[in-house]
Write a protein that holds these residues in place. Structure first.
Motif, PDB file in Angstrom:
ATOM      1  N   GLU A 208       0.754  -1.777  -0.105  1.00 55.59           N
ATOM      2  CA  GLU A 208       0.346   0.172  -0.066  1.00 55.59           C
ATOM      3  C   GLU A 208       0.859   1.797  -0.045  1.00 55.59           C
ATOM      4  N   ILE A 209       2.069   1.102   0.367  1.00 61.07           N
ATOM      5  CA  ILE A 209       2.930   2.154   0.590  1.00 61.07           C
ATOM      6  C   ILE A 209       3.913   1.649   0.108  1.00 61.07           C
ATOM      7  N   ILE A 210       4.890   2.881  -0.940  1.00 61.35           N
ATOM      8  CA  ILE A 210       6.188   2.643  -1.351  1.00 61.35           C
ATOM      9  C   ILE A 210       7.140   3.758  -1.072  1.00 61.35           C
ATOM     10  N   ILE A 211       8.125   4.232  -0.394  1.00 64.89           N
ATOM     11  CA  ILE A 211       9.204   4.409   0.349  1.00 64.89           C
ATOM     12  C   ILE A 211      10.136   4.628  -1.045  1.00 64.89           C
ATOM     13  N   CYS A 212      10.523   5.773  -1.636  1.00 64.80           N
ATOM     14  CA  CYS A 212      11.189   6.196  -3.206  1.00 64.80           C
ATOM     15  C   CYS A 212      11.988   6.943  -2.291  1.00 64.80           C
ATOM     16  N   ASP A 213      12.985   6.220  -2.145  1.00 62.53           N
ATOM     17  CA  ASP A 213      14.359   7.932  -1.700  1.00 62.53           C
ATOM     18  C   ASP A 213      15.453   7.483  -2.378  1.00 62.53           C
ATOM     19  N   GLU A 214      15.323   9.021  -3.586  1.00 65.43           N
ATOM     20  CA  GLU A 214      15.565   9.398  -4.288  1.00 65.43           C
ATOM     21  C   GLU A 214      15.969   8.657  -5.468  1.00 65.43           C
ATOM     22  N   PRO A 215      14.861   7.770  -5.977  1.00 63.99           N
ATOM     23  CA  PRO A 215      14.840   6.721  -7.218  1.00 63.99           C
ATOM     24  C   PRO A 215      14.980   7.155  -8.298  1.00 63.99           C
ATOM     25  N   VAL A 216      15.557   8.877  -8.779  1.00 65.72           N
ATOM     26  CA  VAL A 216      15.333   8.942 -10.381  1.00 65.72           C
ATOM     27  C   VAL A 216      16.621   9.857  -9.977  1.00 65.72           C
ATOM     28  N   SER A 217      18.112   9.746  -9.126  1.00 66.04           N
ATOM     29  CA  SER A 217      18.515  10.844  -9.088  1.00 66.04           C
ATOM     30  C   SER A 217      20.101  10.272  -9.797  1.00 66.04           C
ATOM     31  N   ALA A 218      20.039   9.371  -9.998  1.00 58.65           N
ATOM     32  CA  ALA A 218      21.176   9.072 -10.563  1.00 58.65           C
ATOM     33  C   ALA A 218      20.957   8.354 -11.840  1.00 58.65           C
ATOM     34  N   LEU A 219      19.533   9.096 -12.313  1.00 58.46           N
ATOM     35  CA  LEU A 219      19.203   8.589 -14.102  1.00 58.46           C
ATOM     36  C   LEU A 219      19.242   9.788 -14.837  1.00 58.46           C
ATOM     37  N   ASP A 220      19.506   9.580 -16.255  1.00 58.08           N
ATOM     38  CA  ASP A 220      19.763  10.758 -17.596  1.00 58.08           C
ATOM     39  C   ASP A 220      18.249  11.468 -17.211  1.00 58.08           C
ATOM     40  N   VAL A 221      18.436  13.119 -17.673  1.00 60.42           N
ATOM     41  CA  VAL A 221      16.752  13.486 -17.568  1.00 60.42           C
ATOM     42  C   VAL A 221      16.230  12.647 -18.143  1.00 60.42           C
ATOM     43  N   SER A 222      16.000  12.393 -19.461  1.00 63.90           N
ATOM     44  CA  SER A 222      14.996  11.113 -20.331  1.00 63.90           C
ATOM     45  C   SER A 222      14.592  10.269 -19.636  1.00 63.90           C
ATOM     46  N   VAL A 223      14.975   9.392 -18.673  1.00 59.74           N
ATOM     47  CA  VAL A 223      14.921   8.892 -18.933  1.00 59.74           C
ATOM     48  C   VAL A 223      14.399   8.745 -17.336  1.00 59.74           C
ATOM     49  N   GLN A 224      14.874   9.920 -16.348  1.00 59.25           N
ATOM     50  CA  GLN A 224      13.473  10.507 -15.338  1.00 59.25           C
ATOM     51  C   GLN A 224      12.997  10.317 -15.789  1.00 59.25           C
ATOM     52  N   ALA A 225      12.217  10.698 -16.397  1.00 59.48           N
ATOM     53  CA  ALA A 225      10.593  11.299 -17.336  1.00 59.48           C
ATOM     54  C   ALA A 225       9.993  10.430 -17.086  1.00 59.48           C
ATOM     55  N   GLN A 226      11.155   8.875 -17.906  1.00 58.58           N
ATOM     56  CA  GLN A 226      10.111   7.978 -17.925  1.00 58.58           C
ATOM     57  C   GLN A 226       9.351   7.191 -16.712  1.00 58.58           C
ATOM     58  N   VAL A 227      10.725   6.750 -15.715  1.00 58.11           N
ATOM     59  CA  VAL A 227      10.596   6.696 -14.345  1.00 58.11           C
ATOM     60  C   VAL A 227       9.590   7.351 -13.806  1.00 58.11           C
ATOM     61  N   ILE A 228       9.407   8.538 -13.670  1.00 54.09           N
ATOM     62  CA  ILE A 228       8.404   9.195 -13.239  1.00 54.09           C
ATOM     63  C   ILE A 228       6.722   9.072 -13.684  1.00 54.09           C
ATOM     64  N   ASN A 229       7.385   8.979 -14.508  1.00 54.53           N
ATOM     65  CA  ASN A 229       5.854   8.506 -15.234  1.00 54.53           C
ATOM     66  C   ASN A 229       5.093   6.855 -15.567  1.00 54.53           C
ATOM     67  N   LEU A 230       5.631   6.349 -15.269  1.00 57.13           N
ATOM     68  CA  LEU A 230       5.491   5.027 -14.343  1.00 57.13           C
ATOM     69  C   LEU A 230       4.623   4.357 -13.403  1.00 57.13           C
ATOM     70  N   MET A 231       5.694   5.844 -12.430  1.00 58.97           N
ATOM     71  CA  MET A 231       5.396   5.427 -10.704  1.00 58.97           C
ATOM     72  C   MET A 231       3.414   6.173 -10.716  1.00 58.97           C
TER      73      MET A 231
END
Length: 372
Positions: A208-231
């Motif tokens: 029910e809860i997912i704790i995301c500890d900087e889940p996209v900070s190590a990724l490229d900007v374009s990949v960040q957007a993909q992961v955020i949209n997925l989340m």
């Protein structure tokens, strides 16, 4: 706006009442119902010791020093702040990967900090975590199928043994990866794909809860957007609640319903994304927002840049009173002797204004920052 005078009290009730009213003030709208997760006065002090054989404690690193907030079903609470402010420690405390020095964490009304054994195992099924580094958080000797399927070994009631391969392939498909990748190893994937694997592992037990500890900070900007949209897609699909920890303020605004700003182990300000970004009242929040890069040169020229002086104090020896006072341009004598409580400033109480949200500052006032 006129400055608050030294005698203008930020609160006018006993501390216990103030704390409860503050918690009510930064809660989500009533229509969300009861919080799924309630954090109350969470503290984590790491002891500093001296000596080799006869160790004695000479102090403590106050990584988290009295943090409180609520999380509601289907909501995303963003937590931002400088490196070392205690964000990741809060995440580990919520997962019980670290033992809290004091404080309470209520999951559906049950204090999980007091649990152990089977009771703790049952709660952990419903609270999962996505780690910052998408490579070191995955065992390089295990295949993707084994990594995502490992939660089923710990909680066999979720998926029968003969059905686990199909479940893993479904999870790979859910996060946008080819199910045929099930026998590959982490080093055979890109950073974005590895983070998707981490998300799939987090989803395995239907939490029910997912704790995301900087889940996209190590990724490229374009990949960040993909992961955020997925989340965001997965949140809508599975009605997930996120605690989203990050440095990037623009990403936090994009994904969060409410935002908490941390400084040196404490919450400085909490409000909706609009309240924090468009109507910040704490000087630290205003300084953070003024540092966000803006591509539009006209906006850059119009925006006031707030430069903080000095370094972040050591959490082993934080300043008295307000912890931000050593870098704050509004600091006065009162700030050194009286710690500001997280409460709605007096000047905004009872007013229908976005600035009427909780802020831990004696001289809180709204200041618009052209940021994100």
């Amino acid at each position: 706006m006129a400055e608050l005078s030294k005698t203008d009290e930020a609160v006018d009730a006993p501390a216990e009442v103030i704390e409860e009213k503050a918690l009510e003030a930064f809660a989500a709208p009533v229509e969300r119902g009861e919080p799924i997760l309630q954090v109350r006065n969470l503290v984590k002090h790491f002891p500093l010791t001296k000596g080799i054989l006869m160790k004695r404690q000479i102090g403590a690193v106050k990584a988290v020093d009295g943090v409180s907030f609520d999380l509601y079903q289907g909501e995303t609470l963003g937590i931002v702040g400088e490196s070392g402010c205690g964000k990741s420690t809060v995440a580990k405390l919520l997962m019980l990967l670290e033992t809290a020095t004091s404080g309470e964490v209520f999951y559906k009304g049950q204090d999980i900090t007091k649990l152990s054994g089977r009771a703790l195992k049952a709660v952990r099924r419903n609270i999962q975590m996505v780690f910052q580094d998408p490579y070191t958080s995955l065992n390089p000797r295990m295949t993707v199928g084994d990594i995502i399927g490992e939660p089923f070994e710990i909680h066999p009631e979720v998926a029968p043994k003969g059905d686990r391969r199909r479940k893993v392939q479904e999870l790979l498909d859910v996060v946008g990866l080819n199910p045929e990748y099930i026998n590959r190893y982490p080093h055979q994937f890109s950073g974005g794909q590895r983070q998707r694997i981490g998300i799939a592992r987090g989803l395995a037990l239907n939490p029910e809860i997912i704790i995301c500890d900087e889940p996209v900070s190590a990724l490229d900007v374009s990949v960040q957007a993909q992961v955020i949209n997925l989340m965001e897609k997965l949140q809508d699909e599975f009605n997930l609640s996120y605690i989203f920890i990050a440095h990037d303020l623009s990403i936090v605004r994009h994904i969060s319903d409410r935002v908490g700003v941390m400084y040196l182990g404490k919450m400085a300000e909490i409000g909706t994304d609009t309240q924090i970004y468009d109507h910040p009242t704490h000087p630290y929040t205003q300084a953070l927002l003024s540092a966000v890069p803006v591509p539009d040169p006209e906006v850059r020229e119009q925006r006031e840049r707030i430069i903080l002086t000095g370094d972040v104090p050591s959490p082993a020896n934080p300043p008295s009173g307000c912890r931000f006072r050593t870098r704050c341009w509004k600091a006065e004598d009162r700030c050194a002797t009286e710690e500001p409580l997280l409460a709605i400033p007096t000047r905004f109480k009872g007013k229908d204004t976005p600035a009427a949200h909780v802020s831990a500052c004696h001289f809180a006032e709204e200041k618009a920052i052209l940021a994100v």
